[in-house]
Write a protein that holds these residues in place. Sequence first.
Motif, PDB file in Angstrom:
ATOM      1  N   GLU A  63       1.996   2.976   2.928  1.00 59.06           N
ATOM      2  CA  GLU A  63       1.142   3.034   1.750  1.00 59.06           C
ATOM      3  C   GLU A  63       0.201   1.834   1.747  1.00 59.06           C
ATOM      4  O   GLU A  63       0.445   0.842   2.446  1.00 59.06           O
ATOM      5  CB  GLU A  63       1.977   3.036   0.472  1.00 59.06           C
ATOM      6  CG  GLU A  63       2.764   1.766   0.254  1.00 59.06           C
ATOM      7  CD  GLU A  63       3.596   1.793  -1.024  1.00 59.06           C
ATOM      8  OE1 GLU A  63       3.826   2.899  -1.525  1.00 59.06           O
ATOM      9  OE2 GLU A  63       4.000   0.715  -1.495  1.00 59.06           O
ATOM     10  N   PRO A  64      -0.893   1.877   0.983  1.00 59.70           N
ATOM     11  CA  PRO A  64      -1.763   0.698   0.864  1.00 59.70           C
ATOM     12  C   PRO A  64      -1.030  -0.444   0.181  1.00 59.70           C
ATOM     13  O   PRO A  64      -0.083  -0.226  -0.573  1.00 59.70           O
ATOM     14  CB  PRO A  64      -2.939   1.206   0.012  1.00 59.70           C
ATOM     15  CG  PRO A  64      -2.862   2.691   0.066  1.00 59.70           C
ATOM     16  CD  PRO A  64      -1.419   3.036   0.245  1.00 59.70           C
ATOM     17  N   GLU A 200     -10.226   0.939   0.549  1.00 55.83           N
ATOM     18  CA  GLU A 200     -10.670   2.043   1.402  1.00 55.83           C
ATOM     19  C   GLU A 200     -10.490   3.369   0.673  1.00 55.83           C
ATOM     20  O   GLU A 200      -9.489   3.580  -0.011  1.00 55.83           O
ATOM     21  CB  GLU A 200      -9.863   2.051   2.706  1.00 55.83           C
ATOM     22  CG  GLU A 200     -10.285   3.141   3.676  1.00 55.83           C
ATOM     23  CD  GLU A 200      -9.491   3.100   4.974  1.00 55.83           C
ATOM     24  OE1 GLU A 200      -9.694   3.979   5.841  1.00 55.83           O
ATOM     25  OE2 GLU A 200      -8.656   2.175   5.120  1.00 55.83           O
ATOM     26  N   LEU A 202      -9.408   6.979   0.551  1.00 61.36           N
ATOM     27  CA  LEU A 202      -8.413   7.747   1.294  1.00 61.36           C
ATOM     28  C   LEU A 202      -8.661   9.246   1.215  1.00 61.36           C
ATOM     29  O   LEU A 202      -8.382   9.972   2.180  1.00 61.36           O
ATOM     30  CB  LEU A 202      -7.017   7.430   0.764  1.00 61.36           C
ATOM     31  CG  LEU A 202      -6.615   5.946   0.794  1.00 61.36           C
ATOM     32  CD1 LEU A 202      -5.259   5.751   0.134  1.00 61.36           C
ATOM     33  CD2 LEU A 202      -6.592   5.418   2.226  1.00 61.36           C
ATOM     34  N   GLU A 228      -6.089  -0.541  -1.081  1.00 66.15           N
ATOM     35  CA  GLU A 228      -6.361  -1.635  -0.142  1.00 66.15           C
ATOM     36  C   GLU A 228      -5.475  -1.467   1.082  1.00 66.15           C
ATOM     37  O   GLU A 228      -4.244  -1.575   0.985  1.00 66.15           O
ATOM     38  CB  GLU A 228      -6.113  -2.986  -0.819  1.00 66.15           C
ATOM     39  CG  GLU A 228      -6.343  -4.179   0.099  1.00 66.15           C
ATOM     40  CD  GLU A 228      -7.699  -4.136   0.758  1.00 66.15           C
ATOM     41  OE1 GLU A 228      -7.751  -3.838   1.990  1.00 66.15           O
ATOM     42  OE2 GLU A 228      -8.708  -4.392   0.082  1.00 66.15           O
ATOM     43  N   THR A 229      -6.084  -1.162   2.211  1.00 63.93           N
ATOM     44  CA  THR A 229      -5.339  -0.890   3.445  1.00 63.93           C
ATOM     45  C   THR A 229      -5.313  -2.085   4.397  1.00 63.93           C
ATOM     46  O   THR A 229      -4.913  -1.935   5.541  1.00 63.93           O
ATOM     47  CB  THR A 229      -5.949   0.322   4.165  1.00 63.93           C
ATOM     48  OG1 THR A 229      -7.347   0.084   4.414  1.00 63.93           O
ATOM     49  CG2 THR A 229      -5.805   1.574   3.316  1.00 63.93           C
ATOM     50  N   ASN A 230      -5.718  -3.211   3.931  1.00 63.48           N
ATOM     51  CA  ASN A 230      -5.689  -4.413   4.768  1.00 63.48           C
ATOM     52  C   ASN A 230      -4.992  -5.530   3.993  1.00 63.48           C
ATOM     53  O   ASN A 230      -5.622  -6.238   3.208  1.00 63.48           O
ATOM     54  CB  ASN A 230      -7.105  -4.833   5.154  1.00 63.48           C
ATOM     55  CG  ASN A 230      -7.113  -6.001   6.120  1.00 63.48           C
ATOM     56  OD1 ASN A 230      -6.152  -6.250   6.829  1.00 63.48           O
ATOM     57  ND2 ASN A 230      -8.218  -6.751   6.147  1.00 63.48           N
ATOM     58  N   LEU A 232      -1.569  -2.910   5.424  1.00 65.36           N
ATOM     59  CA  LEU A 232      -0.772  -1.764   5.008  1.00 65.36           C
ATOM     60  C   LEU A 232       0.637  -2.229   4.680  1.00 65.36           C
ATOM     61  O   LEU A 232       1.127  -3.196   5.263  1.00 65.36           O
ATOM     62  CB  LEU A 232      -0.720  -0.710   6.117  1.00 65.36           C
ATOM     63  CG  LEU A 232      -1.983   0.117   6.365  1.00 65.36           C
ATOM     64  CD1 LEU A 232      -1.794   0.963   7.617  1.00 65.36           C
ATOM     65  CD2 LEU A 232      -2.313   0.996   5.172  1.00 65.36           C
ATOM     66  N   ARG A 307      -0.723   5.050   9.620  1.00 64.98           N
ATOM     67  CA  ARG A 307      -1.692   5.602   8.682  1.00 64.98           C
ATOM     68  C   ARG A 307      -1.013   5.788   7.322  1.00 64.98           C
ATOM     69  O   ARG A 307       0.199   5.967   7.248  1.00 64.98           O
ATOM     70  CB  ARG A 307      -2.221   6.956   9.161  1.00 64.98           C
ATOM     71  CG  ARG A 307      -3.019   6.891  10.459  1.00 64.98           C
ATOM     72  CD  ARG A 307      -4.377   6.246  10.250  1.00 64.98           C
ATOM     73  NE  ARG A 307      -5.190   6.284  11.455  1.00 64.98           N
ATOM     74  CZ  ARG A 307      -5.178   5.361  12.403  1.00 64.98           C
ATOM     75  NH1 ARG A 307      -4.354   4.321  12.288  1.00 64.98           N
ATOM     76  NH2 ARG A 307      -5.966   5.467  13.452  1.00 64.98           N
ATOM     77  N   VAL A 308      -1.808   5.745   6.275  1.00 66.70           N
ATOM     78  CA  VAL A 308      -1.273   5.934   4.925  1.00 66.70           C
ATOM     79  C   VAL A 308      -0.635   7.310   4.826  1.00 66.70           C
ATOM     80  O   VAL A 308      -1.210   8.314   5.250  1.00 66.70           O
ATOM     81  CB  VAL A 308      -2.386   5.785   3.880  1.00 66.70           C
ATOM     82  CG1 VAL A 308      -1.864   6.130   2.482  1.00 66.70           C
ATOM     83  CG2 VAL A 308      -2.936   4.370   3.890  1.00 66.70           C
TER      84      VAL A 308
END
Length: 328
Positions: A63-64, A200, A202, A228-230, A232, A307-308
């Motif tokens: 998840e983010p 990001e 999604l 926010e994926t940075n 994860l 990946r999310v």
Amino acid sequence: MFRNLSFARQILPIAALIGVAIGAWLIFVGLPDRSTSEPVEQPPKAVGKLADQPRVAGAGIVEPSSEVIDIGSALSGLVTDVRVRPGDRVAKGEVLFTVDARAARATLDQAAAAINEARASIAEASAAQKTAREQLALYRNLSDPAAVSRAEVIRAEGEEAAATSRLGLARARLAASQSAAAAARTEIERLVVRAPIAGEILAVNIRPGEFVATQGGGNSQPFIQMGETNPLHVRVDIDENEVARVALGEPAVVSPRGAAELHVNATFVRAEPQVVPKRSLTNSAAERVDVRVLQLIYALPPSDAFRVGQQIDAFIPAKPGQPAKQGN
């Protein structure tokens, strides 16, 4: 020749031999393939130091770091513009999509006209009040009271009071018109949906021309999903029976589901304060679903393997002195 054939001594034994031969052939053909081959998916396994020390296994999902944010609309209406696509990175406050604001803009124009009318009324009332006050002051400052009739004085006092009343009413109309304009501007702003955080995109589930409602059914999709994926994060479910064995704060070895040969060391972030019913299912035939789990959050290092929404397997060190359990 056929008359000399005996069913019991000749035909029956031959039929039995044929049946045995057919049965043997069917058994031979029906034997399962016992040749060995590499499994399509590698089973999850611990690596490194965890391969030889007590550990706790858990399944989880990527998840983010902000968790998934479902974007909605404050007001209903037709979508006029969608400015993002899945995979886009946006800054906080950046416009995601807009909803038809023509009605709100018309209300704003009406409020602006009312403001101008109220200001004109204020100017007229102020001028009338000034004139009435000067006239009344002139009458009151005369040295000879008999120079002006009492009726004239009363009329001047009435004109001054009326002008003062009109001025107050005009000012009230101005305040109401300004409030209506502010409300219209607020509604126009609410029809522009912006990103609550930097992150990001999604998923985008709306298109220009579609109608969005402020309240949807239980199965309705969010208009836009972002996070926010940075970095994860992974949310790992630990069976409540294993919670006491987990060494909180230690890093975990995480692998994508079905790819045990790929593994990374994830950093401990936090443990959720509440033990909750298990919701993330792995679809395993041996999986227990009627359990409660403790959710542990770990941060993943930069990697293209995750990946999310992806399922993962995680191995976490057990507390010192804890015995290893089968399957962990």
